[in-house]
Write a protein that holds these residues in place. Structure first.
Motif, mmCIF file in Angstrom:
data_model
loop_
_atom_site.group_PDB
_atom_site.id
_atom_site.type_symbol
_atom_site.label_atom_id
_atom_site.label_comp_id
_atom_site.label_asym_id
_atom_site.label_seq_id
_atom_site.Cartn_x
_atom_site.Cartn_y
_atom_site.Cartn_z
ATOM 1 N N LYS A 51 0.841 -1.233 -0.030
ATOM 2 C CA LYS A 51 -0.071 -0.110 0.185
ATOM 3 C C LYS A 51 0.892 1.374 0.006
ATOM 4 C CE LYS A 51 -3.947 -2.225 2.078
ATOM 5 N NZ LYS A 51 -4.332 -2.662 3.293
ATOM 6 N N ARG A 52 2.011 1.418 0.857
ATOM 7 C CA ARG A 52 2.798 2.473 0.865
ATOM 8 C C ARG A 52 4.112 2.168 0.139
ATOM 9 N NH1 ARG A 52 1.093 1.529 6.043
ATOM 10 N NH2 ARG A 52 3.266 1.416 6.723
ATOM 11 N N SER A 53 4.553 1.401 -0.287
ATOM 12 C CA SER A 53 5.727 0.811 -0.859
ATOM 13 C C SER A 53 6.662 1.337 0.009
ATOM 14 C CB SER A 53 6.071 1.735 -2.164
ATOM 15 O OG SER A 53 5.301 1.289 -3.190
ATOM 16 N N GLU A 54 6.706 0.896 1.389
ATOM 17 C CA GLU A 54 7.745 0.897 2.375
ATOM 18 C C GLU A 54 8.061 -0.410 2.933
ATOM 19 O OE1 GLU A 54 6.336 5.212 4.299
ATOM 20 O OE2 GLU A 54 5.428 3.385 5.116
ATOM 21 N N ARG A 55 9.378 -0.546 3.444
ATOM 22 C CA ARG A 55 9.945 -1.814 4.097
ATOM 23 C C ARG A 55 9.762 -1.426 5.643
ATOM 24 N NH1 ARG A 55 11.845 -5.624 1.223
ATOM 25 N NH2 ARG A 55 12.217 -5.386 -1.050
ATOM 26 N N VAL A 56 8.523 -1.951 6.208
ATOM 27 C CA VAL A 56 8.383 -1.831 7.644
ATOM 28 C C VAL A 56 8.783 -3.240 8.171
ATOM 29 C CG1 VAL A 56 6.759 -1.287 9.513
ATOM 30 C CG2 VAL A 56 6.842 0.061 7.359
ATOM 31 N N LEU A 57 9.730 -3.322 9.157
ATOM 32 C CA LEU A 57 10.068 -4.793 9.846
ATOM 33 C C LEU A 57 8.806 -5.211 10.567
ATOM 34 C CD1 LEU A 57 12.429 -6.524 10.253
ATOM 35 C CD2 LEU A 57 12.889 -5.295 12.291
ATOM 36 N N GLU A 58 8.503 -6.381 10.111
ATOM 37 C CA GLU A 58 7.084 -7.086 10.762
ATOM 38 C C GLU A 58 7.988 -8.090 11.742
ATOM 39 O OE1 GLU A 58 3.461 -8.671 8.981
ATOM 40 O OE2 GLU A 58 4.750 -10.414 8.988
ATOM 41 N N ARG A 59 8.715 -8.701 11.292
ATOM 42 C CA ARG A 59 9.488 -9.518 12.359
ATOM 43 C C ARG A 59 10.775 -10.062 11.881
ATOM 44 N NH1 ARG A 59 8.290 -14.912 10.600
ATOM 45 N NH2 ARG A 59 6.847 -14.932 9.117
ATOM 46 N N VAL A 60 11.818 -10.687 12.736
ATOM 47 C CA VAL A 60 13.066 -11.007 12.244
ATOM 48 C C VAL A 60 12.823 -12.717 11.955
ATOM 49 C CG1 VAL A 60 15.312 -11.579 13.142
ATOM 50 C CG2 VAL A 60 13.948 -9.344 13.614
ATOM 51 N N SER A 61 13.471 -13.215 11.064
ATOM 52 C CA SER A 61 13.252 -14.746 10.811
ATOM 53 C C SER A 61 14.427 -15.507 11.524
ATOM 54 C CB SER A 61 13.556 -15.116 9.039
ATOM 55 O OG SER A 61 14.891 -14.751 8.964
ATOM 56 N N LYS A 62 13.957 -16.642 11.934
ATOM 57 C CA LYS A 62 14.630 -17.584 12.709
ATOM 58 C C LYS A 62 16.173 -17.794 12.118
ATOM 59 C CE LYS A 62 12.152 -17.953 16.268
ATOM 60 N NZ LYS A 62 12.246 -17.287 17.344
#
Length: 115
Positions: A51-62
Motif C-alpha cells: 500500500k505504501r511501498s515502504e519496508r517496515v519490519l514485521e519480524r525477524v526470521s529464525k
C-alpha cells in the motif's frame, strides 16, 4: 563499529530527509554474512510494502544474520514497526533500497522508529 540507538552523522546519507517529527533514526545496523546462502532475516510487513511501498519490519526470521545480531546485542537494535530508510547509502524509491539489500556479504541500514 558499535553505535547507540541513534544514528551517527557519518552513517546517515547527508541528503536523506530527516526523520518525521517525534521519530528517531536508528542505525547504522551493520550486518555481514559469508554469502547468499545466509539470510539477512528481515520479514517485511506486506501491507506496508503493497500500500505504501515502504519496508517496515514485521519480524525477524529464525536462524538469520539479523537474529544473531539482535541476540548478541551489538550495535543499534531494530524492532518490529521500524521503517527501513536506507541501505548501503541508497535511499528514496523502494526499488533503489531493495537493490542495495541484495549485496552478497555486507549491508549497513538506517531505520526510522515511529514515536
Amino acid at each position: 563499529a558499535k553505535a547507540g540507538a541513534e544514528g551517527t552523522a557519518a552513517a546517515i546519507p547527508p541528503d536523506m530527509a530527516p526523520a518525521a517529527p517525534g521519530n528517531v533514526l536508528i542505525g547504522p545496523v551493520v550486518l555481514t554474512r559469508s554469502g547468499m546462502s545466509e539470510r539477512w532475516g528481515f520479514i517485511w510487513d506486506p501491507d506496508a510494502l503493497e500500500k505504501r511501498s515502504e519496508r517496515v519490519l514485521e519480524r525477524v526470521s529464525k536462524n538469520s544474520v539479523l537474529e544473531k545480531y539482535t541476540t548478541d546485542g551489538a550495535g543499534a537494535q531494530v524492532k518490529p514497526g521500524d521503517l527501513l530508510r536506507s541501505c548501503n547509502g541508497q535511499f528514496g524509491r523502494m526499488e533503489v533500497v531493495s537493490r542495495a539489500l541484495l549485496h552478497p556479504t555486507r549491508i549497513e541500514c538506517i531505520f526510522e522508529r515511529p514515536a
